[in-house]
Motif scaffolding. Structure first.
Motif, PDB file in Angstrom:
ATOM      1  N   PHE A   1       0.855  -1.179  -0.090  1.00  0.00           N
ATOM      2  CA  PHE A   1      -0.057   0.050  -0.078  1.00  0.00           C
ATOM      3  C   PHE A   1       0.871   1.312   0.068  1.00  0.00           C
TER       4      PHE A   1
ATOM      5  N   LEU B   1      -6.770  -2.151  -4.248  1.00  0.00           N
ATOM      6  CA  LEU B   1      -5.626  -2.542  -4.984  1.00  0.00           C
ATOM      7  C   LEU B   1      -6.128  -3.290  -6.279  1.00  0.00           C
TER       8      LEU B   1
ATOM      9  N   ALA C   1      -3.950  -2.504  -9.295  1.00  0.00           N
ATOM     10  CA  ALA C   1      -2.671  -2.460  -9.208  1.00  0.00           C
ATOM     11  C   ALA C   1      -2.072  -3.704  -9.981  1.00  0.00           C
TER      12      ALA C   1
ATOM     13  N   ALA D   1       1.359  -6.778  -6.553  1.00  0.00           N
ATOM     14  CA  ALA D   1       0.819  -5.992  -5.583  1.00  0.00           C
ATOM     15  C   ALA D   1      -0.331  -6.836  -4.903  1.00  0.00           C
ATOM     16  N   SER D   2      -1.107  -7.326  -5.875  1.00  0.00           N
ATOM     17  CA  SER D   2      -2.443  -8.147  -5.256  1.00  0.00           C
ATOM     18  C   SER D   2      -1.777  -9.679  -4.761  1.00  0.00           C
TER      19      SER D   2
END
Ligand SMILES: Nc1ncnc2c1ncn2[C@@H]1O[C@H](COP(=O)(O)OP(=O)(O)OP(=O)(O)O)[C@@H](O)[C@H]1O
Ligand SMILES: [Mg+2]
Lengths: 327, 241, 290
Positions: free
Chosen positions: A297, C86, C89, C93-94
């Motif tokens: 994040f 996300l 993304a 990232a996921s």
């Protein structure tokens, strides 16, 4: 200010990394540093695949295991000297990487993640399998004796293994740095960022992807082989999915698309669990999980990205502070 | 038709700016869609016609005012705007390829709480071809059939305002004529207000009562459709036919 | 011969569990093009919640229902706070977020409930095997439950307005918004549903394998294999593939590789599917962009 070439800094760093622990670190601390080098190498293999190649591999622990068992079996069954096991471990882990990578790479990111995840889950079972027991020692694993320092050097076995691992690590870090900055490296980045454009420009996607995956598996496998030498013991339960997840955390926290990120990541996965474990056995995993999500994040570039940003800011601040240089 | 319109306009757009990230596409547009009328928005490729419809449906960020039935809707979500009975036949038709024709139509009526069975029947009378393919996967339909399906889907919302994005796009002239014929019937019997985006100006002017010409994000000309159609010099200089 | 039949029948029982998890995976995949690597751990965690409720003295089916509600809410919340941001993304990232979830669920479970194996009750009792030793009571009961779940999920998606909207939102979010479907809410519902399906699978498999934080590792692997075998884009395929994996596991375990290589069997099937027919039995060919 005199202009110091960056190579000099790296050289100093290597010398310090080699000498300081011999003087100041206890036997166990030296071992921990050896593990940092090993993890750094293994994470580097992963960075190559994911950060530079853009492919998500979750099964790097499997290649680590292949490297470790190759080294252990060679030493145990045929008395191969420890240093000679490394090239063979490189070949076996690289080959296993290619075999698994080929079908999945053709199909793209998530399939590779799936296959490698499945591989990571099934590794311990394969290592325990009866048919291989003569070599692998089944559930018991293999004990190998730690090598002593050669030429009657007046240092402990742990210190020698540290220096040996460090030397191997340095060689591969430099080699991979060169690879990444070469024509091949630029092709890789093009594939990662603009797959369609890269293909249109005549870059052979599949070949480069497969190659990176193989090299990444190989580098991680060498890390595994070093771990067998350093720990003096391999057993199936050291190579569960947890290992693959640990390496994944190291990659993400350090910064997947950075060479130095592998070192930060390795320091993180070596030392954070020790600190966290003092609270509870489950804490390291929870910490890993929370940090993984937090990084996704807030700092997708990992520690390497954060450090690079800070450096840039510092440099910018200095330029503002000193004003225009006199001509 | 134009002279019968006395109510306030169903859609009033004032000083509309919109774009995609850094790219600005619309630079202060003003136009109205009269209640019960058919307004055509004409313009060349890339003029910003699709973007205008997207702005009305809340799919891109906007400044300025979009007043629907007197209420400012700029800040509303796409689904909220749809729920206010704005039907949108999007650029590219937006077919739910994996669903059947029937399911596509039923999904069109998602926002409605009342029984939609009768409407489903009625819409199928406009498009008998769809009725024949009711249980077929929509992805297997021809382009013309998918265009009919898209219009049918938007009608299921019982639109008070219907946004049509180039219904003639990519279709053979014969099919285009068929679709416009059906649209004429729809205009007569559904009493919905329409904002029709077209590149094919001559065709659009046959069913519109007002027309605006858009060039790179600005309205450069407007007027009653029949006047524009009759004024040859206007047509020549602006519409190129 | 009777042996083979027995293996098949009991394979269908475990296959129902794989099918459930595979269906949960495919639902998420269709809606978001992500693979939820934490699906198994979420199911495991739900099962611990069920055990806790049972230990508090709730009757089985009350605990079962409460666990479903808990899991549903958990899935919805996770989608809203974690995965929605996300959504666009990059893959890394996921995957990172899913693995983070996996680690958190696994270790929080270990922390709260310890790593020791715990027995989990079956609502169908132990009793004698039925139909001439073909079925244990639990096998029969859990097969009925999982098949009922799969059928109702199918009916929900096929016949209800909400189910249709959820499918629409998964296949074509842009058009869905244009007809007024709140896509984000549909994805969250999908996550809740998937978590609920997973919870049932967890509660059905726990009496067989015993409950521990790593209980779902193997199940998840078989569910992956089942989903790929059936076709990762096909819910029906996931169910068929999952059941097939249960049968394959039993037959391979009994007659080919022995029980020691169960996990490897799944790995081999995964690789074989990807080599021979990447779209699986029922799936569509996928664009390689994913
Ligand atoms: N998703 C997008 N992102 C960035 N720019 C866009 C996007 N969609 C459209 N544009 C740009 O906005 C401008 C207007 O596009 P728009 O689609 O509104 O034109 P149009 O009038 O509908 O054209 P056409 O007749 O070809 O459909 C174009 O320059 C286009 O490149
Ligand atoms: Mg357009």
């Amino acid at each position: 200010m005199p202009n110091i070439p960056p190579q000099f800094g790296i050289f100093l760093f290597i010398v310090a990394a080699a000498v300081l622990p011999l003087v100041f670190a206890s036997g166990y601390q030296t071992f921990q540093l050896t593990m940092v080098v090993i993890y750094a190498l293994s994470v580097l293999g992963k960075n190559l695949v994911t950060g530079f190649g853009g492919q998500v591999s979750l099964g790097q622990g499997a290649f680590y295991a292949v490297g470790a068992y190759t080294a252990a079996v060679l030493m145990d069954q045929w008395d191969v000297p420890y240093w000679a096991t490394l090239p063979i471990a490189a070949i076996t882990s690289g080959l296993v990487g290619l075999m698994l990578g080929l079908p999945a790479l053709r199909l793209g990111g998530l399939y590779l993640a799936l296959v490698t995840f499945a591989l990571a889950i099934s590794v311990p079972q394969l290592l325990k399998y009866k048919a291989f027991e003569g070599w692998t020692g089944g559930v018991q694993g293999i004990v190998v004796s730690k090598p002593d320092a050669p030429f009657n050097l007046p240092i402990s076995s742990d210190s020698w293994i540290y220096l040996f691992s460090l030397a191997v690590g340095v060689v591969f870090f430099l080699a991979i740095t060169n690879l990444v900055n070469s024509r091949i490296g630029r092709a890789l980045k093009a594939i990662r960022d603009q797959p369609l454009a890269a293909e249109a420009m005549g870059v052979e996607l599949a070949r480069y992807k497969t190659l990176t995956f193989g090299v990444g598996a190989m580098v991680t496998g060498i890390g595994g082989a070093l771990s067998a030498i350093a720990v003096g013991f391999v057993s199936p339960d050291s190579f569960t999915i947890a290992l693959s997840l640990t390496l994944f955390v190291g990659m993400v926290v350090g910064g997947a698309s950075s060479i130095s990120g592998a070192i930060y990541g390795a320091l993180f996965i070596q030392f954070i669990p020790n600190i966290a474990e003092e609270i509870s056995k489950a804490i390291p995993g929870v910490v890993y999980g929370v940090i993984l999500i937090a990084v996704m994040f807030f700092a997708p570039g990992g520690l390497a990205g954060v450090i690079a940003n800070q450096l840039r800011r510092l440099r910018a601040a200095r330029v503002v502070g000193t004003g225009r240089a006199p001509s | 038709m134009a002279d019968t319109i006395t109510e306030k306009p169903i859609l009033e757009v004032r000083g509309l700016h919109a774009g995609y990230g850094q790219v600005k596409v619309l630079h202060g547009m003003d136009f109205v869609v009269n209640t019960g009328g058919v307004t055509a928005l004409l313009g060349a490729n890339g003029a910003g016609k699709t973007t205008t419809l997207r702005a009305i449906s809340g799919m891109v960020r906007t400044t300025g005012d979009i007043l629907y039935d007197g209420e400012r809707i700029n800040a509303l979500s796409t689904e909220a705007i749809a729920a206010m009975r704005v039907g949108h036949v999007p650029d590219g038709r937006g077919t739910f390829m994996e669903l059947t024709v029937e399911e596509n139509l039923k999904l069109g009526g998602y926002t409605r709480r009342d029984d939609t069975a009768a409407d489903l029947e009625r819409i199928c009378t406009y498009f008998p071809k769809l009725k024949q393919r009711f249980r077929q996967q929509a992805g297997t339909l021809s382009g013309g059939e998918q265009q009919m399906l898209a219009i049918g889907r938007a009608l299921m919302i019982k639109p008070r305002l219907l946004l049509l994005d180039e219904p003639s796009f990519g279709l053979a002239p014969l099919i285009v004529r068929e679709i416009f014929e059906i649209m004429r019937q729809i205009i007569i019997s559904e009493r919905t207000s329409i904002l029709l985006v077209e590149q094919n100006a001559s065709l659009a002017l046959t069913i519109a009562d007002m027309a605006y010409l858009l060039e790179t994000g600005r309205i450069v000309m407007s007027g009653p459709a029949d006047e524009i159609r009759r004024d040859e010099s206007l047509r020549r200089s602006y519409l190129g036919y | 011969m009777e042996g083979v039949l027995h293996q098949i029948v009991s394979g269908i029982a475990t296959g129902g569990i794989y099918a459930s998890i595979a269906l949960a995976l495919v639902m998420i995949f269709l809606a978001t093009h992500h693979i939820n690597f934490a699906q198994g751990e979420m199911a495991m965690f739900s099962t611990y919640i069920a055990l806790t409720l049972l230990q508090l003295g709730l009757p089985y089916w009350a605990a079962f229902l409460a666990t479903l509600v808990f899991s549903f809410v958990m899935g919805v919340i996770l989608q809203r706070i974690l995965l929605e941001p996300l959504a666009n993304a990059p893959v890394l990232a996921s995957v990172g977020a899913f693995l983070g979830l996996l680690l958190i669920f696994n270790n929080v479970a270990g922390w709260l409930f310890s790593y020791t194996l715990k027995p989990f009750p079956s609502p169908f009792g132990v009793g004698d095997p039925m139909f001439g030793g073909m079925f244990s009571r639990h096998e029969l009961g859990s097969t009925v439950v999982t098949m009922a779940v799969l059928l109702s999920v199918w009916a929900f998606f096929r016949f209800t307005r909400l189910g249709l909207a959820m499918r629409g939102a998964a296949y074509n979010p842009v058009s869905s918004r244009l007809v007024g479907v709140p896509v984000g809410r549909m994805l969250a519902l999908g996550w809740g549903l998937a978590a609920g399906i997973g919870a049932i699978a967890g509660m059905m498999v726990a009496p067989v394998v015993f409950l521990d934080p790593n209980m779902m590792g193997g199940v998840l692997l078989y569910a992956f294999a089942g989903a790929l075998l059936g076709g990762i884009t096909s819910p029906l395929g996931a169910v068929v593939g999952g059941v097939m994996m249960g049968v394959i596991e039993n037959l391979a375990g009994a007659y080919v590789v022995g029980t020691e290589l169960k996990l490897t069997t799944a790995l081999v099937i995964i690789v074989l599917v990807l080599v021979v027919k990447p779209s699986g039995l029922f799936g569509k060919a996928l664009a390689s962009r994913v």
